[in-house]
Design a protein around this motif. Structure first.
Motif, short mmCIF file in Angstrom:
data_model
loop_
_atom_site.label_atom_id
_atom_site.label_comp_id
_atom_site.label_asym_id
_atom_site.label_seq_id
_atom_site.Cartn_x
_atom_site.Cartn_y
_atom_site.Cartn_z
N LEU A 1 11.40 2.09 1.32
CA LEU A 1 10.65 1.96 2.56
C LEU A 1 9.25 1.46 2.23
N TYR A 2 8.81 0.41 2.93
CA TYR A 2 7.49 -0.17 2.71
C TYR A 2 6.71 -0.20 4.02
N LEU A 3 5.43 0.04 3.88
CA LEU A 3 4.56 0.04 5.06
C LEU A 3 3.20 -0.53 4.64
N ASP A 4 2.85 -1.70 5.19
CA ASP A 4 1.59 -2.36 4.86
C ASP A 4 1.27 -3.33 6.00
N SER A 5 0.05 -3.29 6.48
CA SER A 5 -0.33 -4.15 7.62
C SER A 5 -0.20 -5.62 7.27
N ARG A 6 -0.34 -5.99 5.98
CA ARG A 6 -0.21 -7.39 5.61
C ARG A 6 1.22 -7.89 5.79
N LEU A 7 2.20 -6.98 5.63
CA LEU A 7 3.59 -7.36 5.86
C LEU A 7 3.87 -7.59 7.34
N ASP A 8 3.02 -7.07 8.21
CA ASP A 8 3.21 -7.21 9.66
C ASP A 8 2.60 -8.49 10.21
N HIS A 9 1.60 -9.02 9.53
CA HIS A 9 0.83 -10.12 10.13
C HIS A 9 0.81 -11.40 9.29
N ASP A 10 1.25 -11.34 8.06
CA ASP A 10 1.23 -12.52 7.18
C ASP A 10 2.65 -12.89 6.80
N PRO A 11 3.26 -13.89 7.45
CA PRO A 11 4.66 -14.24 7.15
C PRO A 11 4.87 -14.68 5.70
N LYS A 12 3.91 -15.40 5.12
CA LYS A 12 4.07 -15.85 3.73
C LYS A 12 4.03 -14.66 2.77
N PHE A 13 3.15 -13.71 3.05
CA PHE A 13 3.07 -12.49 2.24
C PHE A 13 4.38 -11.72 2.31
N LEU A 14 4.96 -11.62 3.50
CA LEU A 14 6.24 -10.93 3.69
C LEU A 14 7.36 -11.67 2.97
N GLN A 15 7.42 -12.98 3.12
CA GLN A 15 8.49 -13.75 2.49
C GLN A 15 8.41 -13.65 0.97
N LYS A 16 7.21 -13.68 0.41
CA LYS A 16 7.05 -13.58 -1.03
C LYS A 16 7.59 -12.25 -1.55
N HIS A 17 7.36 -11.17 -0.81
CA HIS A 17 7.87 -9.87 -1.24
C HIS A 17 9.39 -9.79 -1.08
N ILE A 18 9.94 -10.34 -0.02
CA ILE A 18 11.39 -10.32 0.17
C ILE A 18 12.08 -11.06 -0.97
N GLU A 19 11.54 -12.20 -1.35
CA GLU A 19 12.13 -12.96 -2.44
C GLU A 19 12.09 -12.18 -3.74
N LEU A 20 11.06 -11.38 -3.94
CA LEU A 20 10.97 -10.56 -5.15
C LEU A 20 11.90 -9.36 -5.06
N TRP A 21 11.97 -8.71 -3.91
CA TRP A 21 12.87 -7.57 -3.73
C TRP A 21 14.33 -7.97 -3.97
N ASN B 1 0.81 -1.22 0.00
CA ASN B 1 0.00 0.00 0.00
C ASN B 1 0.84 1.27 0.00
N GLN B 2 1.83 1.35 0.89
CA GLN B 2 2.60 2.59 1.04
C GLN B 2 4.06 2.32 0.75
N TYR B 3 4.61 3.11 -0.14
CA TYR B 3 5.99 2.93 -0.59
C TYR B 3 6.66 4.29 -0.71
N LYS B 4 7.93 4.33 -0.32
CA LYS B 4 8.71 5.56 -0.44
C LYS B 4 10.14 5.18 -0.80
N ARG B 5 10.75 6.02 -1.62
CA ARG B 5 12.12 5.77 -2.04
C ARG B 5 12.95 7.02 -1.82
N ASP B 6 14.11 6.83 -1.20
CA ASP B 6 15.06 7.93 -1.01
C ASP B 6 15.96 7.98 -2.24
N GLU B 7 15.80 9.00 -3.06
CA GLU B 7 16.49 9.04 -4.35
C GLU B 7 18.01 9.06 -4.24
#
Length: 414
Positions: free
Chosen positions: A99-119, A87-93
């Protein structure tokens, strides 16, 4: 990747009429300073720009993406549907920190892991920076009493950047690389959901007493989501490993000093797009990502109180690393390179760097600089009068460069 070899028989004393004011040309005295095992250069096989590597993922190629969309959204390896975008993203140019901020990243480990693997599939942007400065004396008149006093200012002689990102790929088109997504070892001092760095319980340097295997990525994602800390942050660090920076420093130092440069020389390896921070979704973390609140804290000096509060209040998980290998060491102790070795890189860029130093440029060198240095191109304009002026200017600049190499340049003026 490109397999270049300096052509020592070609003169590089060409002056470009499109250079900036104050730039100079040179003749390259590189004979005997380059490595004998230089690979051959194919003019059509020069290293690509980072923008070309990421062309499929650029926002310009995807006009329907929302403004401010995370850079991984259009990445070739992205398999996330729009509903899974953060939902919320910010980049320091300046640094490329995300920087990422999303409640799903706080409570869903699989959702978080999937994004880390992509990042982790986004490479860090590593550069070689060659920076030369000297101090210049200046006389200042005191406006109160009219007295003159001496002062000094720092003058930049040259400031060059060469990007290493293309050499992290063995095949740029298919984006084939040696990237290893790993977690911190038990004996590494990192923040493990803590404020300060520490080793895993029971680990003492390289001695582990009764410890199980290190936690996996899935386990760290579970630990982060299970943490009850009011402020918490999980960090992915993208790193370039297997690159012998000491060898490059020595070679580039010898190359620049061979021009009889007498100023202060600094060779460093800055990085961009190195860190990805995931903050838990709360009001305080939204504030720390809001630009006007940041500036308000700076100008009101409230950072004297807010910085210690945020530092000691935030529990950090700095346990995930994406290691992008420049080379790997086999079981036999021999290095195997992803694309080219440090010696081959130096042989590829040595002439272009030498030329840019003598021209006192402040820029990022690219394929055109590499091509010009290898070909020794001299521009012509198809007009006898203009070409005659260009030839005259080249001769004068070459004479000045010859004098600089003989007498030295870049002295501190006192």
């Amino acid at each position: 990747m490109g397999r270049p070899s300096p052509r020592l028989g070609v003169s590089d004393d060409a002056v470009s009429m499109r250079t900036q004011p104050g730039e100079h040309s040179h003749s390259v005295p590189l004979d005997g300073t380059l490595d004998a095992d230089a690979p051959e250069l194919d003019i059509d096989d020069l290293p690509p720009l980072y923008e070309e590597i990421n062309a499929p993922g650029s926002s310009s190629s995807a006009p329907l993406l929302p403004s401010g969309a995370p850079p991984y959204i259009n990445h070739p390896h992205n398999i996330l549907p729009p509903g899974d975008w953060v939902n919320q993203y910010k980049r320091d140019e300046p640094t490329g920190t995300e920087l990422y901020l999303d409640s799903r990243l706080d409570h869903d480990p699989k959702f978080l892991q999937k994004h880390i693997e992509l990042w982790s599939k986004q490479p860090p942007r590593a550069f070689v920076r060659i920076h030369g400065t000297h101090k210049r004396r200046r006389d200042i008149t005191d406006p109160q009493n009219g007295r003159r006093k001496n002062d000094s200012e720092q003058v930049t002689d040259f400031d060059l950047h060469i990007e290493l990102t293309p050499y992290l790929y063995s095949d740029v088109v298919s984006q084939t690389s040696l990237m290893q997504l790993r977690t911190a070892e038990n004996d590494e001092k990192v923040r493990r959901g803590t404020v300060l760095r520490k080793r895993a319980p029971g680990a003492n340097r390289h001695i582990e007493v009764g410890l199980a295997e290190k936690p996996t990525l899935a386990e760290w994602c579970h630990r982060y989501c299970a943490s009850h800390a009011g402020l918490k942050c999980l960090t992915l660090q993208r790193r370039v490993v297997g690159f012998d920076d000491k060898k490059i420093v020595q070679k580039l130092t010898d190359l620049v000093r061979a021009t009889n440069y007498r100023g202060s020389l600094e060779i460093s390896f800055p990085k961009k797009d190195e860190y990805v921070h995931v903050y838990n979704d709360c009001e305080t973390n939204r504030w720390r990502m809001t630009r006007w609140i940041i500036w308000l804290c700076i100008f009101s000096l409230m950072f004297i109180f807010t910085w210690p509060y945020l530092f000691f209040r935030t529990k950090r998980f700095e346990t995930v690393f994406a290691d992008w290998h420049f080379s790997v060491t086999g079981a036999d102790g021999q290095k195997k390179y992803v694309s080219i070795s440090e010696d081959q890189w130096y042989n590829m860029w040595g002439r272009a760097i030498h030329r840019a130093v003598m021209e006192k440029r402040q820029c990022t060198l690219d394929q055109q600089d590499l091509l010009n240095s290898q070909e020794g191109q001299q521009e012509t304009f198809g007009h006898p009068v203009v070409d005659g002026v260009v030839t005259f200017v080249r001769a004068g600049v070459n004479a000045m460069n010859a004098a600089n190499r003989s007498l030295g340049w870049g002295y501190d003026e006192f």
